[in-house]
Scaffold this motif. Structure first.
Motif, PDB file in Angstrom:
ATOM      1  N   GLY A   1     -15.474  25.424  12.874  1.00  0.00           N
ATOM      2  CA  GLY A   1     -15.338  25.085  11.459  1.00  0.00           C
ATOM      3  C   GLY A   1     -14.776  26.234  10.646  1.00  0.00           C
ATOM      4  O   GLY A   1     -13.900  26.041   9.798  1.00  0.00           O
ATOM      5  N   VAL A   2     -15.263  27.435  10.922  1.00  0.00           N
ATOM      6  CA  VAL A   2     -14.759  28.616  10.206  1.00  0.00           C
ATOM      7  C   VAL A   2     -13.299  28.872  10.578  1.00  0.00           C
ATOM      8  O   VAL A   2     -12.475  29.212   9.715  1.00  0.00           O
ATOM      9  N   ALA A   3     -12.964  28.691  11.859  1.00  0.00           N
ATOM     10  CA  ALA A   3     -11.567  28.872  12.276  1.00  0.00           C
ATOM     11  C   ALA A   3     -10.666  27.849  11.587  1.00  0.00           C
ATOM     12  O   ALA A   3      -9.568  28.191  11.124  1.00  0.00           O
ATOM     13  N   THR A   4     -11.111  26.598  11.507  1.00  0.00           N
ATOM     14  CA  THR A   4     -10.328  25.551  10.837  1.00  0.00           C
ATOM     15  C   THR A   4     -10.093  25.906   9.375  1.00  0.00           C
ATOM     16  O   THR A   4      -8.973  25.793   8.862  1.00  0.00           O
ATOM     17  N   LEU A   5     -11.139  26.335   8.714  1.00  0.00           N
ATOM     18  CA  LEU A   5     -11.013  26.745   7.314  1.00  0.00           C
ATOM     19  C   LEU A   5     -10.055  27.931   7.174  1.00  0.00           C
ATOM     20  O   LEU A   5      -9.210  27.962   6.274  1.00  0.00           O
ATOM     21  N   GLY A   6     -10.170  28.892   8.069  1.00  0.00           N
ATOM     22  CA  GLY A   6      -9.294  30.069   8.031  1.00  0.00           C
ATOM     23  C   GLY A   6      -7.832  29.712   8.217  1.00  0.00           C
ATOM     24  O   GLY A   6      -6.957  30.223   7.513  1.00  0.00           O
ATOM     25  N   PHE A   7      -7.547  28.814   9.188  1.00  0.00           N
ATOM     26  CA  PHE A   7      -6.157  28.417   9.409  1.00  0.00           C
ATOM     27  C   PHE A   7      -5.609  27.609   8.234  1.00  0.00           C
ATOM     28  O   PHE A   7      -4.434  27.733   7.878  1.00  0.00           O
ATOM     29  N   ALA A   8      -6.444  26.792   7.608  1.00  0.00           N
ATOM     30  CA  ALA A   8      -6.001  26.045   6.431  1.00  0.00           C
ATOM     31  C   ALA A   8      -5.674  26.995   5.282  1.00  0.00           C
ATOM     32  O   ALA A   8      -4.644  26.841   4.604  1.00  0.00           O
ATOM     33  N   ILE A   9      -6.514  27.981   5.074  1.00  0.00           N
ATOM     34  CA  ILE A   9      -6.259  28.979   4.024  1.00  0.00           C
ATOM     35  C   ILE A   9      -4.991  29.765   4.342  1.00  0.00           C
ATOM     36  O   ILE A   9      -4.176  30.027   3.458  1.00  0.00           O
ATOM     37  N   ALA A  10      -4.816  30.122   5.608  1.00  0.00           N
ATOM     38  CA  ALA A  10      -3.615  30.861   6.006  1.00  0.00           C
ATOM     39  C   ALA A  10      -2.355  30.041   5.755  1.00  0.00           C
ATOM     40  O   ALA A  10      -1.319  30.586   5.348  1.00  0.00           O
ATOM     41  N   LEU A  11      -2.414  28.730   5.977  1.00  0.00           N
ATOM     42  CA  LEU A  11      -1.255  27.878   5.687  1.00  0.00           C
ATOM     43  C   LEU A  11      -0.934  27.856   4.199  1.00  0.00           C
ATOM     44  O   LEU A  11       0.233  27.906   3.800  1.00  0.00           O
ATOM     45  N   VAL A  12      -1.947  27.774   3.367  1.00  0.00           N
ATOM     46  CA  VAL A  12      -1.726  27.776   1.916  1.00  0.00           C
ATOM     47  C   VAL A  12      -1.133  29.106   1.465  1.00  0.00           C
ATOM     48  O   VAL A  12      -0.169  29.149   0.701  1.00  0.00           O
ATOM     49  N   VAL A  13      -1.691  30.203   1.957  1.00  0.00           N
ATOM     50  CA  VAL A  13      -1.187  31.534   1.598  1.00  0.00           C
ATOM     51  C   VAL A  13       0.251  31.689   2.071  1.00  0.00           C
ATOM     52  O   VAL A  13       1.115  32.179   1.322  1.00  0.00           O
ATOM     53  N   HIS A  14       0.542  31.254   3.292  1.00  0.00           N
ATOM     54  CA  HIS A  14       1.909  31.357   3.816  1.00  0.00           C
ATOM     55  C   HIS A  14       2.870  30.535   2.973  1.00  0.00           C
ATOM     56  O   HIS A  14       3.994  30.960   2.697  1.00  0.00           O
ATOM     57  N   HIS A  15       2.427  29.358   2.543  1.00  0.00           N
ATOM     58  CA  HIS A  15       3.282  28.517   1.713  1.00  0.00           C
ATOM     59  C   HIS A  15       3.642  29.219   0.405  1.00  0.00           C
ATOM     60  O   HIS A  15       4.805  29.245   0.003  1.00  0.00           O
ATOM     61  N   TYR A  16       2.654  29.774  -0.265  1.00  0.00           N
ATOM     62  CA  TYR A  16       2.916  30.401  -1.554  1.00  0.00           C
ATOM     63  C   TYR A  16       3.695  31.713  -1.429  1.00  0.00           C
ATOM     64  O   TYR A  16       4.437  32.071  -2.330  1.00  0.00           O
ATOM     65  N   ARG A  17       3.543  32.402  -0.326  1.00  0.00           N
ATOM     66  CA  ARG A  17       4.300  33.650  -0.150  1.00  0.00           C
ATOM     67  C   ARG A  17       5.748  33.410   0.224  1.00  0.00           C
ATOM     68  O   ARG A  17       6.607  34.241  -0.069  1.00  0.00           O
ATOM     69  N   THR A  18       6.048  32.302   0.892  1.00  0.00           N
ATOM     70  CA  THR A  18       7.418  32.088   1.358  1.00  0.00           C
ATOM     71  C   THR A  18       8.182  31.025   0.572  1.00  0.00           C
ATOM     72  O   THR A  18       9.318  30.743   0.898  1.00  0.00           O
ATOM     73  N   ARG A  19       7.572  30.449  -0.452  1.00  0.00           N
ATOM     74  CA  ARG A  19       8.286  29.422  -1.207  1.00  0.00           C
ATOM     75  C   ARG A  19       9.394  30.040  -2.049  1.00  0.00           C
ATOM     76  O   ARG A  19       9.342  31.209  -2.440  1.00  0.00           O
ATOM     77  N   ARG A  20      10.383  29.214  -2.331  1.00  0.00           N
ATOM     78  CA  ARG A  20      11.489  29.666  -3.179  1.00  0.00           C
ATOM     79  C   ARG A  20      11.133  29.425  -4.618  1.00  0.00           C
ATOM     80  O   ARG A  20      10.527  28.445  -4.977  1.00  0.00           O
ATOM     81  N   ARG A  21      11.565  30.326  -5.460  1.00  0.00           N
ATOM     82  CA  ARG A  21      11.260  30.183  -6.888  1.00  0.00           C
ATOM     83  C   ARG A  21      12.447  29.704  -7.646  1.00  0.00           C
ATOM     84  O   ARG A  21      13.538  29.886  -7.424  1.00  0.00           O
TER      85      ARG A  21
END
Length: 71
Positions: free
Chosen positions: A51-71
């Motif tokens: 469960g903690v790993a699932t939560l961590g990977f979901a958070i990592a996906l959100v962080v990756h999305h916001y760091r690599t999105r185009r503005r």
């Protein structure tokens, strides 16, 4: 736009092409592991770990999305 502005935007637009698919695969595996351990009555620590790993990977996906999105 000047070359300096284009150069500063280049790392954000390139953004590691293999990271996002890897995070999705790991998220799916950890979510499946969480479901199996929760449904089978396996040891509670294993279920919590998945469960903690699932939560961590979901958070990592959100962080990756916001760091690599185009503005």
């Amino acid at each position: 736009m000047t070359d300096f502005q284009n150069a500063s935007e280049a790392p954000a637009s390139r953004g590691g092409g293999a990271v996002r698919p890897l995070l999705w695969v790991l998220l799916a595996i950890s979510a499946a592991g969480n479901m199996v351990t929760s449904g089978s009555g396996a040891h509670t620590v294993a279920g919590i770990a998945f469960g903690v790993a699932t939560l961590g990977f979901a958070i990592a996906l959100v962080v990756h999305h916001y760091r690599t999105r185009r503005r």
